[in-house]
Design a protein around this motif. Structure first.
Motif, short mmCIF file in Angstrom:
data_model
loop_
_atom_site.label_atom_id
_atom_site.label_comp_id
_atom_site.label_asym_id
_atom_site.label_seq_id
_atom_site.Cartn_x
_atom_site.Cartn_y
_atom_site.Cartn_z
N ALA A 22 0.83 -1.21 0.00
CA ALA A 22 0.00 0.00 0.00
C ALA A 22 0.87 1.26 0.00
CB ALA A 22 -0.93 0.00 1.21
N THR A 23 1.90 1.26 0.82
CA THR A 23 2.81 2.41 0.87
C THR A 23 3.51 2.60 -0.46
OG1 THR A 23 3.19 2.09 3.24
CG2 THR A 23 4.81 3.39 2.04
N LEU A 24 3.91 1.49 -1.06
CA LEU A 24 4.61 1.55 -2.34
C LEU A 24 3.72 2.14 -3.43
CD1 LEU A 24 7.27 0.83 -3.76
CD2 LEU A 24 6.31 -1.42 -4.24
N ILE A 25 2.44 1.78 -3.45
CA ILE A 25 1.51 2.30 -4.45
C ILE A 25 1.31 3.80 -4.28
CG2 ILE A 25 -0.90 2.26 -5.21
CD1 ILE A 25 -0.90 -0.75 -4.59
N VAL A 26 1.12 4.24 -3.04
CA VAL A 26 0.94 5.66 -2.77
C VAL A 26 2.18 6.45 -3.18
CG1 VAL A 26 0.63 7.39 -0.95
CG2 VAL A 26 -0.75 5.31 -0.94
N LEU A 27 3.36 5.93 -2.81
CA LEU A 27 4.60 6.59 -3.17
C LEU A 27 4.76 6.69 -4.69
CD1 LEU A 27 7.25 5.10 -0.69
CD2 LEU A 27 6.41 7.44 -0.78
N ALA A 28 4.44 5.61 -5.39
CA ALA A 28 4.60 5.59 -6.84
C ALA A 28 3.70 6.63 -7.50
CB ALA A 28 4.30 4.20 -7.39
N ALA A 29 2.44 6.72 -7.05
CA ALA A 29 1.50 7.68 -7.64
C ALA A 29 1.96 9.12 -7.38
CB ALA A 29 0.10 7.45 -7.07
N ALA A 30 2.34 9.41 -6.14
CA ALA A 30 2.76 10.77 -5.79
C ALA A 30 4.04 11.15 -6.51
CB ALA A 30 2.95 10.87 -4.28
N MET A 31 4.98 10.22 -6.60
CA MET A 31 6.24 10.53 -7.25
C MET A 31 6.08 10.67 -8.76
SD MET A 31 8.98 8.24 -5.13
CE MET A 31 9.42 8.67 -3.43
N GLY A 32 5.17 9.91 -9.34
CA GLY A 32 4.90 10.06 -10.77
C GLY A 32 4.38 11.45 -11.10
N LEU A 33 3.48 11.98 -10.26
CA LEU A 33 2.97 13.34 -10.45
C LEU A 33 4.09 14.37 -10.27
CD1 LEU A 33 -0.47 13.09 -8.59
CD2 LEU A 33 -0.09 13.26 -11.07
N ALA A 34 4.92 14.16 -9.25
CA ALA A 34 6.04 15.08 -9.01
C ALA A 34 7.00 15.08 -10.20
CB ALA A 34 6.77 14.69 -7.74
N ALA A 35 7.27 13.90 -10.74
CA ALA A 35 8.17 13.80 -11.89
C ALA A 35 7.63 14.55 -13.10
CB ALA A 35 8.41 12.33 -12.24
N THR A 36 6.31 14.51 -13.29
CA THR A 36 5.70 15.23 -14.40
C THR A 36 5.95 16.73 -14.27
OG1 THR A 36 3.95 13.57 -14.57
CG2 THR A 36 3.54 15.69 -15.61
N LEU A 37 5.72 17.28 -13.08
CA LEU A 37 5.93 18.71 -12.87
C LEU A 37 7.40 19.08 -12.98
CD1 LEU A 37 5.08 21.55 -11.96
CD2 LEU A 37 5.23 20.74 -9.59
N TYR A 38 8.26 18.37 -12.29
CA TYR A 38 9.67 18.74 -12.24
C TYR A 38 10.36 18.57 -13.60
CZ TYR A 38 10.12 19.59 -7.22
OH TYR A 38 10.03 20.14 -5.97
N SER A 39 10.05 17.51 -14.31
CA SER A 39 10.72 17.28 -15.59
C SER A 39 10.32 18.32 -16.63
CB SER A 39 10.41 15.88 -16.11
OG SER A 39 9.02 15.72 -16.37
N SER A 40 9.18 18.98 -16.44
CA SER A 40 8.76 20.01 -17.39
C SER A 40 9.72 21.20 -17.40
CB SER A 40 7.33 20.49 -17.06
OG SER A 40 7.30 21.21 -15.84
N VAL A 41 10.48 21.38 -16.31
CA VAL A 41 11.48 22.45 -16.27
C VAL A 41 12.90 21.88 -16.23
CG1 VAL A 41 9.94 24.12 -15.23
CG2 VAL A 41 11.25 22.62 -13.73
N GLY A 42 13.06 20.61 -16.61
CA GLY A 42 14.37 19.99 -16.69
C GLY A 42 14.93 19.48 -15.38
N HIS A 43 14.10 19.39 -14.35
CA HIS A 43 14.56 18.95 -13.04
C HIS A 43 14.22 17.48 -12.80
CE1 HIS A 43 14.85 23.22 -11.11
NE2 HIS A 43 15.43 23.14 -12.29
N GLY A 44 14.95 16.87 -11.86
CA GLY A 44 14.73 15.46 -11.58
C GLY A 44 13.67 15.19 -10.53
N GLY A 45 13.42 16.16 -9.64
CA GLY A 45 12.36 16.01 -8.64
C GLY A 45 12.79 15.51 -7.29
N ALA A 46 14.10 15.48 -7.01
CA ALA A 46 14.58 14.90 -5.75
C ALA A 46 13.98 15.58 -4.53
CB ALA A 46 16.10 14.95 -5.68
N SER A 47 13.86 16.91 -4.56
CA SER A 47 13.33 17.60 -3.39
C SER A 47 11.90 17.17 -3.10
CB SER A 47 13.41 19.12 -3.57
OG SER A 47 12.71 19.53 -4.72
#
Length: 243
Positions: free
Chosen positions: A4-29
């Motif tokens: 369950a934790t893994l699924i939540v993390l994957a969904a949240a991180m996928g959204l973060a990656a979409t936003l961050y990669s749009s400006v060339g960032h990796g999303g680590a923060s």
């Protein structure tokens, strides 16, 4: 890490990656903030964030380079001194109160600048020695904070007018990739291994990275790109201040 934790993390991180990669960032923060909320073990957070950074920044770099925005000369000038210092920073464990408030406030200041005035005048770049010194400092910050350094490099290049927004995004993506690799090497040498469950998170951020980098490199306007960067910096700044 349970399913369950893994699924939540994957969904949240996928959204973060979409936003961050749009400006060339990796999303680590953003990944660090998400993992903190999910109560992931602190010892595994930095290497996991850096590993995910590698995936997303590589995708962003490919998208921006394919669209003709990559500046090799600028990248090499800032990256060469940054790589060894990012490795050193990845091995150092500083108390959070040493750097987080200062860096967080700097990022919020930069975000206000970009949101208020997205069109920045271009200026002549300084001597290579100044760019190399800046790259070294940002590389060290990247290793210390568990990020790729893009949240520091992008504001510097844009506020000074040393690069256009999309060229900045392309160079930032490459800068993040090499610093994440160096910082991860420093972390792995100290921690011994990366956490389990990483492949699923890699798949999630890869999908987000493909979507976001395509938007930033080709679809969104210059003004929209700058305001997306402002949003990214606000998230990163607040994370450093309050997480």
């Amino acid at each position: 890490m349970d399913l369950a934790t893994l699924i939540v993390l994957a969904a949240a991180m996928g959204l973060a990656a979409t936003l961050y990669s749009s400006v060339g960032h990796g999303g680590a923060s953003a990944y660090l903030a998400i993992m903190a909320l999910a109560e992931v073990a602190p010892a595994t957070m930095r290497p996991m964030a850096l590993a995910l950074n590698l995936v997303v920044s590589a995708i962003a770099l490919a998208s921006y380079a394919r669209a003709g925005h990559f500046d090799w000369r600028l990248f090499l000038t800032v990256a060469i001194p940054a790589i060894p210092l990012a490795f050193i920073g990845g091995m150092v464990q500083l108390p959070d109160q040493t750097y987080r408030p200062i860096v967080g406030l700097i990022l919020l200041f930069a975000a206000i600048q970009f949101a208020w005035k997205p069109d920045r005048a271009m200026r002549q770049r300084p001597h290579a020695s100044i760019l190399m010194a800046a790259g070294g400092i940002l590389g060290l910050l990247a290793g210390l904070t568990g990020t790729g350094g893009g949240i520091f490099l992008s504001p510097l290049l844009l506020i000074t007018g040393w690069a256009k927004p999309r060229s900045t995004a392309a160079v930032a993506a490459a800068f993040i990739f090499v610093n994440s690799l160096a910082g991860l090497a420093g972390n792995v040498s100290a921690l011994g291994k990366l956490p389990l469950g990483l492949p699923w998170l890699v798949a999630a951020v890869a999908v987000g990275g493909l979507i976001g980098s395509r938007m930033g490199a080709v679809i969104v306007s210059r003004t929209a790109l700058m305001r997306l960067l402002a949003l990214v910096l606000v998230i990163a700044g607040l994370k450093l201040l309050f997480a």
